[in-house]
Design an enzyme around this catalytic site. Structure first.
Site, PDB file in Angstrom:
ATOM      1  N   GLY A  62       9.155   7.354  -1.091  1.00  0.00           N
ATOM      2  CA  GLY A  62       8.614   7.339   0.258  1.00  0.00           C
ATOM      3  C   GLY A  62       9.607   7.860   1.279  1.00  0.00           C
ATOM      4  CB  SER A  97       9.208  -5.323  -0.073  1.00  0.00           C
ATOM      5  OG  SER A  97       8.637  -4.322  -0.898  1.00  0.00           O
ATOM      6  CD  GLU A 147      -2.996  -0.754  -0.081  1.00  0.00           C
ATOM      7  OE1 GLU A 147      -3.219   0.434  -0.425  1.00  0.00           O
ATOM      8  OE2 GLU A 147      -3.494  -1.736  -0.664  1.00  0.00           O
ATOM      9  N   GLY A 148       2.050   1.187   0.542  1.00  0.00           N
ATOM     10  CA  GLY A 148       2.935   2.350   0.505  1.00  0.00           C
ATOM     11  C   GLY A 148       3.296   2.725  -0.920  1.00  0.00           C
ATOM     12  CG  HIS A 149       5.665   0.124  -3.340  1.00  0.00           C
ATOM     13  ND1 HIS A 149       5.714  -1.059  -2.624  1.00  0.00           N
ATOM     14  CD2 HIS A 149       6.940   0.564  -3.443  1.00  0.00           C
ATOM     15  CE1 HIS A 149       6.971  -1.328  -2.331  1.00  0.00           C
ATOM     16  NE2 HIS A 149       7.732  -0.361  -2.800  1.00  0.00           N
ATOM     17  CD  GLN A 167      18.869  -0.470  -4.435  1.00  0.00           C
ATOM     18  OE1 GLN A 167      18.802   0.132  -5.511  1.00  0.00           O
ATOM     19  NE2 GLN A 167      17.970  -0.299  -3.472  1.00  0.00           N
TER      20      GLN A 167
END
Length: 282
Positions: free
Chosen positions: A149, A188, A35-37, A61
């Protein structure tokens, strides 16, 4: 919804919009969407006529091979989630060879010290990897706006520095952290937690809130020492760091100064899963 695998196909598709000066938004992700994405995507859709969502687990990374191997890659589920938000999205889901056609290595950047503290101190080379993929996406998509975010606040500040130093004409927009009902920041990585550890991990946010409540009357060193002691008493969570810094330079705060904004940052392990979070203090 259209899905592109190569930079050439994506650029060819976007050129018709650029020629008409249609605003393009970009939401870079590593997939395993939550939901953040989707909140970032929704914000981008409100502010741009065309929105590109990239899905790419960037190997340069990661400084931990096991972490990279365990990172979830549910592409079909991700595409279904994006379709539920808007059928008009453009998705860029390249293979590693498309981003790194010759050698799998990062470019080297000067982030003027922003990469030397917190995540940079514990994950050497991480931000050069982040800079490499973000610059590649910016150069390919040429977005007007890009959305990130605030859970990765240090990354957000580094990307702003990247665009300044590289002269990339994109507005970088930070969006508020989205949380589970317990307060745990959406990530995630949360899917790798047991039910019990997922609930216990809300302690991270509890400590950030406590740090904020203490910030008006106590010094930053005293607050960080108190948080460290609270974590030592916790049976399931292992603290990696607690830092209170000013938001612009990410320099650890010693004496609070007027007209400076501060944030508290925590990195901790639960079930061997590394979690990060932060909160604005003033």
């Amino acid at each position: 919804m259209q899905v592109f695998k190569t930079k050439f196909e994506l650029r060819d598709h976007l050129d018709k919009y650029r020629s008409k000066n249609v605003p393009i938004g970009l939401v870079p992700t590593m997939g395993a969407l939550h939901e953040g994405h989707l909140a970032l995507v929704s914000r981008a859709l409100e502010e741009n006529e065309v929105v590109v969502v990239s899905i790419f687990v960037n190997p340069t990374q990661f400084n931990n091979a096991e972490d990279l191997a365990n990172y979830p890659k549910p592409l079909e589920k991700d595409l279904s989630l994006l379709e539920s938000v808007s059928a008009d999205l453009v998705v860029f889901a390249p293979e590693i060879s498309e981003i790194y056609p010759e050698v799998l290595e990062s470019k080297q950047y000067d982030f003027e010290g922003l990469d030397k503290v917190m995540e940079g101190a514990f994950r050497p080379g991480h931000f050069n990897g982040v800079g490499t993929i973000v610059e590649a996406l910016f150069r390919t998509v040429e977005p007007d706006r890009a959305y990130f975010g605030e859970k990765d606040f240090q990354q957000l500040q580094i990307i702003r520095k990247l665009t300044d130093n590289q002269g990339i004409p994109v507005t970088v927009i930070g969006c508020p952290i989205v949380r589970e009902a317990s307060g745990l920041a959406l990530s995630s990585r949360n899917t790798r937690l047991s039910d019990n550890s997922r609930q216990e991990a809300s302690f991270i946010y509890d400590m950030l809130q406590a740090a904020k409540s203490k910030f008006g009357t106590e010094s930053a060193p005293n607050i960080t020492a108190w948080v460290e002691e609270e974590f030592r008493r916790h049976p399931l969570l292992d603290l990696e760091y607690i830092q209170i810094t000013d938001v612009d330079t990410l320099t650890p705060a010693k004496d609070k100064k007027e007209n400076i904004k501060y944030r508290a940052f925590i990195a901790a392990y639960a079930d061997g899963v590394r979690l990060i979070d932060n909160i604005a203090l003033n």
